[in-house]
Enzyme design. Structure first.
Site, short mmCIF file in Angstrom:
data_model
loop_
_atom_site.label_atom_id
_atom_site.label_comp_id
_atom_site.label_asym_id
_atom_site.label_seq_id
_atom_site.Cartn_x
_atom_site.Cartn_y
_atom_site.Cartn_z
NE ARG A 77 56.93 33.87 23.93
CZ ARG A 77 58.20 33.83 23.51
NH1 ARG A 77 58.58 32.89 22.67
NH2 ARG A 77 59.06 34.72 23.92
NE ARG A 146 60.18 28.92 19.79
CZ ARG A 146 60.89 29.92 20.31
NH1 ARG A 146 60.37 31.13 20.39
NH2 ARG A 146 62.12 29.73 20.73
CB CYS A 431 61.43 43.72 22.23
SG CYS A 431 62.86 44.36 23.14
CB CYS A 437 64.08 40.55 28.45
SG CYS A 437 65.11 39.62 27.30
CB CYS A 476 69.57 42.59 23.38
SG CYS A 476 68.72 41.11 22.85
CB CYS A 480 62.03 40.18 20.50
SG CYS A 480 63.17 38.95 21.16
FE1 SRM Z 1 62.21 36.89 21.20
C1 SRM Z 1 64.55 35.44 23.13
C2 SRM Z 1 60.61 38.05 23.88
C3 SRM Z 1 59.56 37.64 19.24
C4 SRM Z 1 64.20 36.63 18.43
N1 SRM Z 1 62.51 36.71 23.16
C5 SRM Z 1 63.51 36.03 23.78
C6 SRM Z 1 63.29 35.97 25.28
C7 SRM Z 1 62.52 34.73 25.59
C8 SRM Z 1 64.56 36.11 26.15
C9 SRM Z 1 65.25 34.85 26.59
O1 SRM Z 1 65.56 33.98 25.78
O2 SRM Z 1 65.51 34.78 27.79
C10 SRM Z 1 62.41 37.25 25.47
C11 SRM Z 1 61.51 37.27 26.68
C12 SRM Z 1 61.32 38.69 27.16
C13 SRM Z 1 60.24 38.87 28.13
O3 SRM Z 1 60.54 39.18 29.30
O4 SRM Z 1 59.07 38.75 27.77
C14 SRM Z 1 61.77 37.34 24.11
N2 SRM Z 1 60.38 37.58 21.53
C15 SRM Z 1 59.93 38.11 22.70
C16 SRM Z 1 58.59 38.79 22.53
C17 SRM Z 1 57.69 38.66 23.74
C18 SRM Z 1 58.84 40.27 22.17
C19 SRM Z 1 57.65 41.18 22.27
O5 SRM Z 1 57.84 42.23 22.89
O6 SRM Z 1 56.60 40.90 21.72
C20 SRM Z 1 58.10 38.08 21.26
C21 SRM Z 1 57.37 36.80 21.56
C22 SRM Z 1 56.91 36.13 20.34
C23 SRM Z 1 56.03 34.94 20.54
O7 SRM Z 1 54.88 35.13 20.91
O8 SRM Z 1 56.49 33.83 20.27
C24 SRM Z 1 59.42 37.72 20.60
N3 SRM Z 1 61.90 37.01 19.18
C25 SRM Z 1 60.77 37.46 18.59
C26 SRM Z 1 61.02 37.76 17.22
C27 SRM Z 1 60.02 38.37 16.23
C28 SRM Z 1 59.31 37.36 15.42
O9 SRM Z 1 59.54 36.16 15.54
O10 SRM Z 1 58.50 37.80 14.62
C29 SRM Z 1 62.35 37.49 16.98
C30 SRM Z 1 63.12 37.74 15.66
C31 SRM Z 1 62.79 36.78 14.60
C32 SRM Z 1 63.68 35.57 14.66
O11 SRM Z 1 63.36 34.64 15.40
O12 SRM Z 1 64.72 35.57 14.01
C33 SRM Z 1 62.89 37.01 18.22
N4 SRM Z 1 64.05 36.10 20.82
C34 SRM Z 1 64.71 36.17 19.63
C35 SRM Z 1 66.04 35.68 19.81
C36 SRM Z 1 67.15 35.60 18.72
C37 SRM Z 1 67.06 34.35 17.93
C38 SRM Z 1 68.20 34.23 16.96
O13 SRM Z 1 68.01 33.66 15.91
O14 SRM Z 1 69.30 34.67 17.26
C39 SRM Z 1 66.16 35.33 21.18
C40 SRM Z 1 67.39 34.74 21.89
C41 SRM Z 1 67.64 33.30 21.53
O15 SRM Z 1 66.82 32.61 20.95
O16 SRM Z 1 68.73 32.86 21.88
C42 SRM Z 1 64.88 35.63 21.78
FE1 SF4 Z 2 64.88 40.62 25.27
FE2 SF4 Z 2 66.51 41.25 23.30
FE3 SF4 Z 2 64.20 40.05 22.78
FE4 SF4 Z 2 64.19 42.53 23.55
S1 SF4 Z 2 65.13 41.77 21.67
S2 SF4 Z 2 62.86 40.91 24.38
S3 SF4 Z 2 65.87 42.60 24.96
S4 SF4 Z 2 65.87 39.16 23.88
#
Ligand code: SRM
Ligand code: SF4
Length: 569
Positions: A77, A146, A431, A437, A476, A480
């Site tokens: 990233r 971030r 997402c 993922c 899930c 995201c």
């Molecule tokens: Fe996310 C984890 C992709 C924005 C909440 N997110 C992941 C991971 C890294 C999976 C992992 O931990 O193994 C995913 C990688 C998938 C892949 O193959 O690319 C992933 N998140 C993404 C992206 C790429 C989604 C997208 O399609 O654009 C976004 C990348 C953002 C960036 O550039 O930094 C992305 N993730 C978000 C957002 C939206 C936002 O921030 O605006 C959220 C919800 C907001 C928040 O943080 O509360 C989000 N991602 C999560 C979570 C749940 C966190 C939590 O509080 O429970 C996880 C899992 C974790 O952290 O344990 C996670």
């Molecule tokens: Fe993966 Fe769940 Fe985030 Fe989608 S919402 S990218 S399935 S961790």
């Protein structure tokens, strides 16, 4: 455990503590050519360097049957503060995605780039080349602040330029100090064993969990400010930035069936002057560092800290740490979370072309050479590229002289085809989910376009082609794609099954609520179709789809996430 005994710290806390400021054994792991993987512990640490270990889930079962190792590769990233990069940087990302990754570029929901499918032996060279292009990956993931987001607002250039500078300043100020990143990836000089790194903001164990900051300029809430830990809402008077309303405690992630977890919208903490923003950002981060839950990672985000401390106590601690007294929040209005497509003229006389990039995936297909088209534009473009929080792209700051050429290339490569799409598609976010993922329970990026196509037949039939309806899916419940802020939200439960959420506010100011559980594709279409039809017939003038589903009693409004989110409808 006795009443006085502190709860046991989570495993990640020990790992951080003993990692020597995020080094662990990453270097040794990279040197081990006997496997395409790294150790699980190092896998936790590389996140802080912007790298996730993954495996191709499409072939996981087959490989297991053949007793083969998983098909390991890595996600990288790239941080892009405020989402803005130069055409040269775009060209570099484009080249790296072809040469070192899976040939696609992913524009994320947080205005960053992602490469998928980078193999271990290519990791170091890729990170080096990203840094050579003056972008980096440090703190793109991990328990730190971030990428700082900022809305691209191409039609408000003066104020945008100011808040963009602020988002860069905050990003810079909160970047970890550890020299591990340079040592491991950029062959930086090794720190003498007697010399410790210093992390004045984070300390040795960094934050309890990930931390996210955004800056928004009303009326656009395209960054979904209430979904983030810390936000700054620009308050503009007579065209001048006078300060910010500060928001704290937003977050999306939750776990199915775990009522202790819930998405939460940020609260307004108060108003500050522009010059106090970096100080207040640091104080909020340190307040979280000191008070966040380090024993349970499911309860460690700032949203739970704010909930547990109470807003007043939280504010008092931020004031004491920053020396800034927050005034009462100023009035503001957000009108939408979507992007404004097509050409817009900025106040600086330059032009901006916002393009729809479905699922944020930049790739070439036989029928749509999108990636090539963007590359051709980058070669002649004299402005910037802006990644939006809706996974879209703005060809920004195009000079009058270049506008016709950019337009011609956009038409030649079909980049404007998205403009003809329905308001439903143009307001969709998916997402990544499968196949990369590791946490996905169901498809998302590969599923949502298909669902939208099917729903478009009822949308067209009802004359709703031009009506913006926000639809978002995730594979899930982690959220995201910010699905809990969608008027129609779909969240993966298991392969081919989704929970359906309805009723979010169009401007990103109200969470949606569970309407139906574990639906198949056909069931989703069967549930949503009659609601769309009814909306077309019975909506009040200007009424948004999310508001309509509440008015008609499909779901109750979520006012207080902690109590309302799990309550029955
Ligand atoms: Fe996310 C984890 C992709 C924005 C909440 N997110 C992941 C991971 C890294 C999976 C992992 O931990 O193994 C995913 C990688 C998938 C892949 O193959 O690319 C992933 N998140 C993404 C992206 C790429 C989604 C997208 O399609 O654009 C976004 C990348 C953002 C960036 O550039 O930094 C992305 N993730 C978000 C957002 C939206 C936002 O921030 O605006 C959220 C919800 C907001 C928040 O943080 O509360 C989000 N991602 C999560 C979570 C749940 C966190 C939590 O509080 O429970 C996880 C899992 C974790 O952290 O344990 C996670
Ligand atoms: Fe993966 Fe769940 Fe985030 Fe989608 S919402 S990218 S399935 S961790």
């Amino acid at each position: 455990m006795s009443a006085t005994e502190a709860p046991k710290l989570s495993k990640n806390e020990d790992l951080k503590e003993n990692s020597n400021y995020l080094r662990g054994t990453i270097l040794e792991g990279l040197a081990d050519v006997s496997t395409g993987a790294i150790s699980a512990d190092d896998g936790q640490l590389t996140k802080f360097h912007g790298i996730y270990q993954q495996d191709d889930r499409d072939v996981r079962n087959e490989r297991r049957r053949q007793r083969l190792d998983k098909a390991y590769s890595f996600l990288i990233r790239v941080r892009v503060p405020g989402g803005i990069c130069t055409p040269q940087q775009w060209l570099e990302m484009d080249r790296l995605s072809d040469e070192n990754a899976n040939g696609t570029l992913k524009l994320t929901t947080r205005q960053a780039f992602q490469f998928h499918g980078v193999i271990k032996s290519n990791l170091k060279q890729t990170i080096k080349e990203i840094n050579d292009s003056l972008l980096d990956t440090i703190a793109a993931c991990g328990d730190v602040n971030r990428n700082v987001m900022c809305n691209p607002n191409p039609f408000q250039s003066d104020v945008h330029a100011e808040v963009y500078e602020l988002s860069k300043a905050i990003s810079e100020h909160l970047t970890p100090n550890t020299r591990a990143y340079h040592e491991i990836w950029l062959d930086g000089e090794k720190v003498a064993s007697t010399e410790e790194d210093v992390e004045p903001i984070y300390g040795k164990t960094y934050l309890p969990r990930k931390f996210k900051i955004v800056v928004a300029v009303p009326p656009s809430n395209d960054v979904d400010i209430f979904a983030h830990c810390l936000g700054f809402i620009a308050i503009v008077k007579d065209g001048k930035l006078v300060g910010f309303n500060v928001t704290v405690g937003g977050g999306m992630g939750m776990t199915h069936n775990n009522e202790k977890t819930y998405p939460r919208l940020a609260d307004l903490l108060g108003f500050i002057k522009p010059e106090d923003a970096v100080k207040v950002a640091e104080a909020v981060v340190i307040t979280q560092r000191e008070n966040g839950d380090r024993s349970d990672r499911k309860h460690a985000r700032l949203k739970y800290t704010v909930e547990d401390m109470g807003l007043d106590a939280f504010r008092a601690e931020v004031e004491q740490r920053s020396g800034v007294i927050l005034e009462e929040a100023k009035p503001y209005t957000f009108d939408s979370t979507g992007d404004r497509y097509g050409w817009t003229e900025g106040t600086n006389g330059k032009w901006n072309l916002t393009l729809f990039i479905e699922g944020g995936r930049v790739r070439d297909t036989e029928s749509y050479p999108m990636k090539t088209g963007l590359r051709e534009i980058a070669k002649i473009h004299d402005g910037d590229f802006r990644l939006t929080a809706n996974q879209n792209l703005i060809i920004g700051n195009v000079s009058k002289e270049k506008k016709a050429l950019v337009d011609k290339l956009a038409a030649e490569y079909g980049l404007e085809r998205g403009f003809k799409s329905s308001g439903l598609r143009l307001n969709s976010i998916a997402c990544v989910a499968l196949p990369t993922c590791g946490l996905a329970l169901a498809e998302s990026e590969r599923y949502l376009p298909e669902l939208v196509t099917e729903l478009e037949s009822v949308i067209e039939e009802c004359g709703l082609h031009d009506d913006a309806i926000v639809i978002r899916s995730t594979g899930c419940p982690n959220g995201c794609g910010r699905p809990y802020l969608a008027e129609i939200g779909l969240v993966g439960r298991s392969p081919g099954k989704y929970n359906l959420y309805l009723g979010a506010g169009f401007a990103g100011d109200r969470l949606n609520k569970l309407y139906r559980e574990s639906l198949t594709h056909d069931q989703i279409v069967a549930e949503v179709t009659p609601i769309i039809k009814r909306y077309a017939k019975e909506r009040e003038s200007g009424e948004r789809f999310g508001d309509f589903t509440i008015r008609k009693g499909y779901v109750k409004p979520v006012k207080v996430a902690k109590t309302d989110w799990w309550a029955a409808n």
